[in-house]
Motif scaffolding. Structure first.
Motif, PDB file in Angstrom:
ATOM      1  N   ASP A 128      45.820  47.592  43.204  1.00 35.96           N
ATOM      2  CA  ASP A 128      44.727  47.027  42.407  1.00 35.96           C
ATOM      3  C   ASP A 128      45.170  45.905  41.476  1.00 35.96           C
ATOM      4  O   ASP A 128      44.464  45.583  40.512  1.00 35.96           O
ATOM      5  CB  ASP A 128      44.021  48.116  41.594  1.00 35.96           C
ATOM      6  N   CYS A 129      46.315  45.306  41.732  1.00 38.68           N
ATOM      7  CA  CYS A 129      46.768  44.190  40.910  1.00 38.68           C
ATOM      8  C   CYS A 129      46.043  42.910  41.291  1.00 38.68           C
ATOM      9  O   CYS A 129      45.498  42.766  42.395  1.00 38.68           O
ATOM     10  CB  CYS A 129      48.276  43.990  41.063  1.00 38.68           C
ATOM     11  N   ARG A 130      46.071  41.947  40.377  1.00 38.86           N
ATOM     12  CA  ARG A 130      45.559  40.601  40.602  1.00 38.86           C
ATOM     13  C   ARG A 130      46.680  39.634  40.225  1.00 38.86           C
ATOM     14  O   ARG A 130      47.061  39.531  39.065  1.00 38.86           O
ATOM     15  CB  ARG A 130      44.324  40.309  39.752  1.00 38.86           C
ATOM     16  N   VAL A 147      47.580  45.680  37.186  1.00 42.04           N
ATOM     17  CA  VAL A 147      48.099  44.593  36.353  1.00 42.04           C
ATOM     18  C   VAL A 147      47.452  43.272  36.779  1.00 42.04           C
ATOM     19  O   VAL A 147      47.218  43.028  37.965  1.00 42.04           O
ATOM     20  CB  VAL A 147      49.637  44.508  36.469  1.00 42.04           C
ATOM     21  N   VAL A 148      47.196  42.402  35.805  1.00 40.00           N
ATOM     22  CA  VAL A 148      46.704  41.049  36.069  1.00 40.00           C
ATOM     23  C   VAL A 148      47.769  40.056  35.628  1.00 40.00           C
ATOM     24  O   VAL A 148      48.183  40.050  34.459  1.00 40.00           O
ATOM     25  CB  VAL A 148      45.385  40.768  35.331  1.00 40.00           C
ATOM     26  N   VAL A 149      48.211  39.206  36.561  1.00 40.14           N
ATOM     27  CA  VAL A 149      49.200  38.169  36.264  1.00 40.14           C
ATOM     28  C   VAL A 149      48.544  36.824  36.551  1.00 40.14           C
ATOM     29  O   VAL A 149      48.172  36.537  37.690  1.00 40.14           O
ATOM     30  CB  VAL A 149      50.477  38.335  37.113  1.00 40.14           C
ATOM     31  N   HIS A 150      48.404  35.999  35.529  1.00 44.01           N
ATOM     32  CA  HIS A 150      47.723  34.720  35.690  1.00 44.01           C
ATOM     33  C   HIS A 150      48.663  33.657  36.279  1.00 44.01           C
ATOM     34  O   HIS A 150      49.843  33.915  36.515  1.00 44.01           O
ATOM     35  CB  HIS A 150      47.145  34.274  34.350  1.00 44.01           C
ATOM     36  N   ILE A 167      49.034  39.499  31.863  1.00 35.75           N
ATOM     37  CA  ILE A 167      50.011  38.487  31.471  1.00 35.75           C
ATOM     38  C   ILE A 167      49.359  37.118  31.619  1.00 35.75           C
ATOM     39  O   ILE A 167      48.947  36.720  32.706  1.00 35.75           O
ATOM     40  CB  ILE A 167      51.290  38.574  32.316  1.00 35.75           C
ATOM     41  N   GLY A 168      49.268  36.390  30.505  1.00 33.03           N
ATOM     42  CA  GLY A 168      48.555  35.123  30.479  1.00 33.03           C
ATOM     43  C   GLY A 168      49.280  34.006  31.203  1.00 33.03           C
ATOM     44  O   GLY A 168      50.485  34.076  31.487  1.00 33.03           O
ATOM     45  N   ARG A 169      48.543  32.970  31.467  1.00 32.38           N
ATOM     46  CA  ARG A 169      49.014  31.808  32.211  1.00 32.38           C
ATOM     47  C   ARG A 169      50.323  31.262  31.651  1.00 32.38           C
ATOM     48  O   ARG A 169      50.506  31.126  30.456  1.00 32.38           O
ATOM     49  CB  ARG A 169      47.938  30.718  32.157  1.00 32.38           C
ATOM     50  N   GLN A 170      51.232  30.975  32.538  1.00 29.63           N
ATOM     51  CA  GLN A 170      52.492  30.294  32.281  1.00 29.63           C
ATOM     52  C   GLN A 170      53.361  30.993  31.238  1.00 29.63           C
ATOM     53  O   GLN A 170      54.168  30.366  30.571  1.00 29.63           O
ATOM     54  CB  GLN A 170      52.228  28.840  31.875  1.00 29.63           C
ATOM     55  N   ALA A 171      53.199  32.299  31.098  1.00 31.13           N
ATOM     56  CA  ALA A 171      54.137  33.058  30.275  1.00 31.13           C
ATOM     57  C   ALA A 171      55.457  33.198  31.025  1.00 31.13           C
ATOM     58  O   ALA A 171      55.511  33.144  32.261  1.00 31.13           O
ATOM     59  CB  ALA A 171      53.562  34.429  29.949  1.00 31.13           C
ATOM     60  N   PHE A 172      56.525  33.395  30.294  1.00 27.27           N
ATOM     61  CA  PHE A 172      57.859  33.625  30.854  1.00 27.27           C
ATOM     62  C   PHE A 172      58.357  34.964  30.339  1.00 27.27           C
ATOM     63  O   PHE A 172      58.454  35.168  29.119  1.00 27.27           O
ATOM     64  CB  PHE A 172      58.820  32.511  30.445  1.00 27.27           C
ATOM     65  N   VAL A 183      50.322  40.070  27.311  1.00 28.98           N
ATOM     66  CA  VAL A 183      51.119  38.906  26.950  1.00 28.98           C
ATOM     67  C   VAL A 183      50.212  37.679  26.926  1.00 28.98           C
ATOM     68  O   VAL A 183      49.556  37.377  27.926  1.00 28.98           O
ATOM     69  CB  VAL A 183      52.271  38.699  27.952  1.00 28.98           C
ATOM     70  N   ILE A 184      50.178  36.975  25.806  1.00 29.66           N
ATOM     71  CA  ILE A 184      49.314  35.806  25.699  1.00 29.66           C
ATOM     72  C   ILE A 184      49.814  34.667  26.586  1.00 29.66           C
ATOM     73  O   ILE A 184      50.990  34.631  26.954  1.00 29.66           O
ATOM     74  CB  ILE A 184      49.207  35.311  24.242  1.00 29.66           C
ATOM     75  N   PRO A 185      48.947  33.728  26.952  1.00 35.40           N
ATOM     76  CA  PRO A 185      49.397  32.560  27.707  1.00 35.40           C
ATOM     77  C   PRO A 185      50.506  31.799  26.974  1.00 35.40           C
ATOM     78  O   PRO A 185      50.517  31.720  25.741  1.00 35.40           O
ATOM     79  CB  PRO A 185      48.125  31.702  27.806  1.00 35.40           C
TER      80      PRO A 185
END
Length: 276
Positions: A128-130, A147-150, A167-172, A183-185
């Motif tokens: 069920d991840c994205r 989990v959602v990974v942008h 996990i927000g966009r372009q996080a490391f 986790v914020i972008p």
């Protein structure tokens, strides 16, 4: 009934179950396995000993390396054994030993993977991840269910992501980090338990974000995390910086508008060497 494009190349030692759909110019190597409910897009390549099973659709140009298992059943004791799905976009690479599970009966029934993603050896994506586009999972990354990974997130080797985390966009996310909260972008995540070590400035620069906008992101970040009142601080940051930066607006939406199961990962100080 099986449908195999005339230009597809299937090794005689491979197993393709009746019902599978194989696109143009697909290559299926020796001792690989394709299940009855699998759809392989044009140009998909399965190396030797690769497995694609379940109700799985791989988009054009995907590559599956040896010993990877794509579309395995969800690893959930609550799953009722009904058929669930995995949808994968274009040009994804699954290296040796990667496992991606289908959705679960209790979590929406589908796992979704976007385009142009790289899954390095022995990484895992649960049910069920994205997963967005342009994401990199380094070796041995473990992602729990739901989990959602942008887009454009990088997860370094051995990182572990708790179920229901976003996990927000372009996080490391740094190596061996244990991420239990959202986790914020554009964040830089380190340590275990994970904390925020600042912003992924290098990633923003590589994405072509101008210096002036990065400066605004830094100012908004300082406002948001200046105290423990994160939501209140984010509202203040929206009043001051809203509409001035797409990256800032994205960060604020993530904090203020997300539907969340988990809290936010926040900044912290590294534990001193030898501390208990």
């Amino acid at each position: 009934m099986t449908r195999i494009a005339s230009s597809a190349r299937i090794d005689p030692k491979a197993v393709v179950e009746d019902g599978a759909v194989i696109g143009e110019n697909a290559i299926i190597g020796p001792l690989s396995y394709v299940g009855a409910d699998v759809v392989l897009g044009d140009g998909v390549q399965l190396m030797h000993h690769a497995t694609v099973e379940g109700a799985t659709r791989l988009g054009p140009g995907c590559q599956v390396f040896p010993m990877a298992v794509i579309g395995g059943a969800p690893q959930s004791v609550r799953h009722d054994a009904s058929q669930t799905r995995l949808e994968v976009g274009r040009n994804c690479i699954f290296r040796e030993g990667v496992t991606i599970n289908t959705g679960s009966s209790h979590g929406g029934g589908i796992t979704v993977v976007g385009d142009d993603n790289l899954f390095l050896a022995n990484s895992h994506v649960g049910h069920d991840c994205r997963i967005g586009n342009g994401v990199i999972l380094s070796n041995n990354v473990m992602i729990g269910g739901h989990v959602v990974v942008h887009d454009k997130v990088i997860l370094s080797g051995g990182a572990a992501i708790h179920q229901f985390v976003q996990i927000g966009r372009q996080a490391f996310v740094g190596g061996l980090a244990g991420v239990v909260n959202d986790v914020i972008p554009y964040a830089m995540i380190v340590d275990n338990p994970a904390m925020m070590g600042g912003l992924n400035v290098v990633g923003m620069q590589r994405a072509g974000i101008e210096r002036e906008e990065i400066h605004l992101v830094r100012k908004a970040y300082k406002t948001i995390f200046s105290s423990g009142l994160i939501l209140e601080n984010a509202e203040l940051a929206r009043a001051e910086f809203g509409g001035k930066s797409h990256a800032v607006d994205e960060m604020l939406r993530f904090i203020l508008e997300r539907e969340a199961e988990r809290s936010l990962t926040t900044p912290g100080s590294r534990r001193r060497k030898g501390a208990a």
